[in-house]
Design a protein around this motif. Structure first.
Motif, PDB file in Angstrom:
ATOM      1  N   LEU A 144       0.829  -1.198   0.000  1.00 47.56           N
ATOM      2  CA  LEU A 144       0.000   0.000   0.000  1.00 47.56           C
ATOM      3  C   LEU A 144       0.868   1.256   0.000  1.00 47.56           C
ATOM      4  O   LEU A 144       1.478   1.607   1.015  1.00 47.56           O
ATOM      5  CB  LEU A 144      -0.922  -0.012   1.223  1.00 47.56           C
ATOM      6  N   ALA A 145       0.920   1.930  -1.139  1.00 49.75           N
ATOM      7  CA  ALA A 145       1.679   3.171  -1.258  1.00 49.75           C
ATOM      8  C   ALA A 145       0.891   4.325  -0.652  1.00 49.75           C
ATOM      9  O   ALA A 145      -0.341   4.334  -0.657  1.00 49.75           O
ATOM     10  CB  ALA A 145       1.988   3.463  -2.718  1.00 49.75           C
ATOM     11  N   GLU A 146       1.616   5.327  -0.146  1.00 48.26           N
ATOM     12  CA  GLU A 146       0.972   6.541   0.327  1.00 48.26           C
ATOM     13  C   GLU A 146       0.778   7.498  -0.851  1.00 48.26           C
ATOM     14  O   GLU A 146       1.269   7.264  -1.945  1.00 48.26           O
ATOM     15  CB  GLU A 146       1.803   7.185   1.439  1.00 48.26           C
ATOM     16  N   GLY A 147       0.045   8.583  -0.607  1.00 52.06           N
ATOM     17  CA  GLY A 147      -0.284   9.507  -1.677  1.00 52.06           C
ATOM     18  C   GLY A 147      -1.661   9.189  -2.252  1.00 52.06           C
ATOM     19  O   GLY A 147      -2.313   8.231  -1.841  1.00 52.06           O
ATOM     20  N   PRO A 148      -2.090   9.995  -3.224  1.00 53.70           N
ATOM     21  CA  PRO A 148      -3.459   9.869  -3.759  1.00 53.70           C
ATOM     22  C   PRO A 148      -3.606   8.730  -4.774  1.00 53.70           C
ATOM     23  O   PRO A 148      -3.784   8.956  -5.969  1.00 53.70           O
ATOM     24  CB  PRO A 148      -3.687  11.231  -4.412  1.00 53.70           C
ATOM     25  N   ILE A 149      -3.537   7.490  -4.293  1.00 56.42           N
ATOM     26  CA  ILE A 149      -3.693   6.361  -5.212  1.00 56.42           C
ATOM     27  C   ILE A 149      -5.172   6.123  -5.510  1.00 56.42           C
ATOM     28  O   ILE A 149      -6.054   6.494  -4.738  1.00 56.42           O
ATOM     29  CB  ILE A 149      -3.043   5.087  -4.651  1.00 56.42           C
ATOM     30  N   ASP A 150      -5.421   5.502  -6.645  1.00 58.38           N
ATOM     31  CA  ASP A 150      -6.794   5.268  -7.088  1.00 58.38           C
ATOM     32  C   ASP A 150      -7.349   3.932  -6.604  1.00 58.38           C
ATOM     33  O   ASP A 150      -8.568   3.784  -6.496  1.00 58.38           O
ATOM     34  CB  ASP A 150      -6.852   5.317  -8.621  1.00 58.38           C
ATOM     35  N   ALA A 151      -6.484   2.972  -6.317  1.00 61.81           N
ATOM     36  CA  ALA A 151      -6.936   1.661  -5.861  1.00 61.81           C
ATOM     37  C   ALA A 151      -5.750   0.869  -5.344  1.00 61.81           C
ATOM     38  O   ALA A 151      -4.585   1.252  -5.529  1.00 61.81           O
ATOM     39  CB  ALA A 151      -7.629   0.906  -6.991  1.00 61.81           C
ATOM     40  N   TYR A 152      -6.059  -0.245  -4.710  1.00 63.65           N
ATOM     41  CA  TYR A 152      -5.038  -1.099  -4.103  1.00 63.65           C
ATOM     42  C   TYR A 152      -5.444  -2.555  -4.293  1.00 63.65           C
ATOM     43  O   TYR A 152      -6.603  -2.925  -4.058  1.00 63.65           O
ATOM     44  CB  TYR A 152      -4.938  -0.766  -2.617  1.00 63.65           C
ATOM     45  N   VAL A 153      -4.494  -3.375  -4.755  1.00 57.46           N
ATOM     46  CA  VAL A 153      -4.755  -4.813  -4.860  1.00 57.46           C
ATOM     47  C   VAL A 153      -3.598  -5.554  -4.201  1.00 57.46           C
ATOM     48  O   VAL A 153      -2.430  -5.292  -4.467  1.00 57.46           O
ATOM     49  CB  VAL A 153      -4.953  -5.266  -6.328  1.00 57.46           C
ATOM     50  N   SER A 154      -3.942  -6.450  -3.296  1.00 57.90           N
ATOM     51  CA  SER A 154      -2.923  -7.192  -2.565  1.00 57.90           C
ATOM     52  C   SER A 154      -3.591  -8.393  -1.916  1.00 57.90           C
ATOM     53  O   SER A 154      -4.752  -8.710  -2.199  1.00 57.90           O
ATOM     54  CB  SER A 154      -2.271  -6.304  -1.494  1.00 57.90           C
ATOM     55  N   HIS A 155      -2.835  -9.038  -1.060  1.00 53.92           N
ATOM     56  CA  HIS A 155      -3.402 -10.086  -0.233  1.00 53.92           C
ATOM     57  C   HIS A 155      -3.672  -9.503   1.148  1.00 53.92           C
ATOM     58  O   HIS A 155      -3.210  -8.405   1.472  1.00 53.92           O
ATOM     59  CB  HIS A 155      -2.442 -11.277  -0.156  1.00 53.92           C
ATOM     60  N   ASP A 156      -4.419 -10.220   1.942  1.00 51.18           N
ATOM     61  CA  ASP A 156      -4.699  -9.781   3.301  1.00 51.18           C
ATOM     62  C   ASP A 156      -3.424 -10.003   4.111  1.00 51.18           C
ATOM     63  O   ASP A 156      -3.160 -11.102   4.601  1.00 51.18           O
ATOM     64  CB  ASP A 156      -5.871 -10.591   3.870  1.00 51.18           C
ATOM     65  N   ASN A 157      -2.629  -8.958   4.229  1.00 52.74           N
ATOM     66  CA  ASN A 157      -1.280  -9.105   4.762  1.00 52.74           C
ATOM     67  C   ASN A 157      -1.242  -9.371   6.264  1.00 52.74           C
ATOM     68  O   ASN A 157      -0.317 -10.030   6.755  1.00 52.74           O
ATOM     69  CB  ASN A 157      -0.450  -7.871   4.396  1.00 52.74           C
ATOM     70  N   GLU A 158      -2.216  -8.879   6.990  1.00 46.97           N
ATOM     71  CA  GLU A 158      -2.279  -9.225   8.405  1.00 46.97           C
ATOM     72  C   GLU A 158      -2.603 -10.710   8.562  1.00 46.97           C
ATOM     73  O   GLU A 158      -2.074 -11.391   9.440  1.00 46.97           O
ATOM     74  CB  GLU A 158      -3.319  -8.369   9.121  1.00 46.97           C
ATOM     75  N   LEU A 159      -3.459 -11.197   7.668  1.00 44.92           N
ATOM     76  CA  LEU A 159      -3.798 -12.625   7.687  1.00 44.92           C
ATOM     77  C   LEU A 159      -2.568 -13.478   7.381  1.00 44.92           C
ATOM     78  O   LEU A 159      -2.426 -14.581   7.925  1.00 44.92           O
ATOM     79  CB  LEU A 159      -4.912 -12.914   6.685  1.00 44.92           C
ATOM     80  N   VAL A 160      -1.675 -12.982   6.509  1.00 43.34           N
ATOM     81  CA  VAL A 160      -0.431 -13.707   6.226  1.00 43.34           C
ATOM     82  C   VAL A 160       0.316 -13.986   7.525  1.00 43.34           C
ATOM     83  O   VAL A 160       0.733 -15.105   7.812  1.00 43.34           O
ATOM     84  CB  VAL A 160       0.475 -12.913   5.257  1.00 43.34           C
ATOM     85  N   GLY A 161       0.505 -12.934   8.342  1.00 41.91           N
ATOM     86  CA  GLY A 161       1.202 -13.102   9.613  1.00 41.91           C
ATOM     87  C   GLY A 161       0.461 -14.027  10.559  1.00 41.91           C
ATOM     88  O   GLY A 161       1.074 -14.827  11.275  1.00 41.91           O
TER      89      GLY A 161
END
Length: 378
Positions: A144-161
């Motif tokens: 997740l980059a900071e700044g005015p991004i339009d959307a985010y795609v990733s995995h559930d990173n807390e769930l990874v841990g």
């Protein structure tokens, strides 16, 4: 499992978006969505298939980026644009400064949209703002980059841990409370590191004795190995019951350090990314588990989000971004969070082989043939 309080706020978007999930598919089949305009001035509803997607990936040490993410995104952009769209790709090779330069080059080339996996989520905010000022949408990929991004795609990173931590406590069983565990965390500049760590600590704290914790600059295996050598010297080789390693590259370095210290049996070591060498270590009984994050889903949906954003296909875009996350600089970012799977020797066939990530032949090289046969992998 302890109560979960996410580092990043994650909510499910409701209302018209929910209805869009079903309707977008049927409308797509009829071909009536193409060209529908959107309300975001950074998208161009008139844009056709002749588009350029800028793709900025962070490093080459993590095997998945070069082998899977880039080829999958490139392929999907081609499919979505009848072969007319292209991907302009650059890899930062673990240098935030280089990634910033590459970002500026994408802006100068006037690409239509940028997919970026940020090495330093905070530092890249100014580049994201420059793209926004130039009318170029930015989609944060994997981190997740900071700044005015339009959307985010990733995995559930807390769930990874959580998956990593839970796997360790379950493996340690009744001995967990008296077990000494070393934590090898990722790069503190990576926004995902804090989420991996929080998820893991939710599972480990109060269940095991965490005797050493290390952050690992740039996810460097060399640094991880040096830190593991320090842990062995401080804690004692025979007293280390398990190692939480945030990813596979560091897991391999941790295991090397344990071997070189004379470990007769490697204690449970976690990982992430399902790298081929990690899967082979799991087959051989050296690495306990890794977290398999389905690359196909993340990469292909990132490509779809990029293309739909540029073409102004809001219904389809919304159908892909039914989650919402907050960054330190922005709230309610449209997102897609893909689930993850704990990969052990018991489910290799049902995960990476079934999904076409690796073949049995690739995993079961002559060095690992006997180990593969022992677990019925053939």
């Amino acid at each position: 499992m302890n109560a979960r309080t996410p580092h990043t706020s994650v909510v499910r978007r409701i209302g018209i978006v929910v209805a869009a999930s079903a309707s977008a598919l049927s409308l797509t089949a009829c071909g009536v969505i193409d060209g529908i305009g959107g309300g975001d001035s950074s998208a161009s509803p008139e844009k056709g298939d002749d588009i350029t997607v800028g793709l900025l990936l962070p490093d080459k040490d993590t095997a998945r980026f070069e082998k899977f993410d880039y080829p999958l995104i490139k392929k999907e952009v081609g499919v979505l644009t009848d072969g007319k769209g292209k991907v302009d790709y650059a890899n930062a090779e673990a240098s935030p400064d280089k990634q910033s330069q590459q970002f500026q080059q994408m802006i100068d080339k006037q690409v239509d949209v940028i997919l970026v996996d940020a090495l330093d989520s905070k530092a890249i905010a100014s580049d994201v703002q420059k793209a926004k000022d130039a009318g170029i949408p930015v989609i944060a990929y994997d981190r997740l980059a900071e700044g005015p991004i339009d959307a985010y795609v990733s995995h559930d990173n807390e769930l990874v841990g959580e998956v990593q931590g839970r796997s360790l406590t379950q493996e340690l069983g009744s001995k967990a409370a008296s077990s000494k565990v070393v934590m090898m965390n990722g790069d503190p500049a990576d926004p995902n590191t804090a989420r991996f760590k929080k998820g893991a600590l939710d599972e480990l704290q109060g269940e095991v004795n965490i005797v050493k914790q290390y952050d690992t600059d740039k996810w460097s295996p060399e640094i991880a190995k040096a830190n593991m050598e320090k842990a062995i010297k401080s804690v004692g080789l025979s007293d280390i019951a398990a190692v939480y390693s945030a990813n596979d590259g560091m897991a391999g370095a941790v295991i090397d350090a344990l071997k070189e210290a004379g470990a007769a049996k490697i204690p449970p070591v976690t990982g992430q990314d399902a790298n081929l060498d990690a899967v082979q270590r799991i087959v051989a009984g050296e690495q306990f588990m890794t977290v398999y994050k389905p690359f196909l889903t993340e990469a292909t949906n990132a490509a779809k989000m990029a293309v739909y954003k540029v073409q102004g296909r809001d219904i389809e875009f919304d159908a892909l971004t039914q989650d919402s996350v907050d960054s330190p600089t922005q709230q309610n970012i449209p997102a897609q969070l893909v689930s993850v799977i704990a990969l052990t020797k018991d489910n290799i066939e049902e995960t990476v082989i079934r999904d076409g990530v690796y073949t049995v032949k690739e995993i079961c090289t002559p060095e690992y043939a006997a180990d593969c046969a022992a677990i019925g992998l053939k």
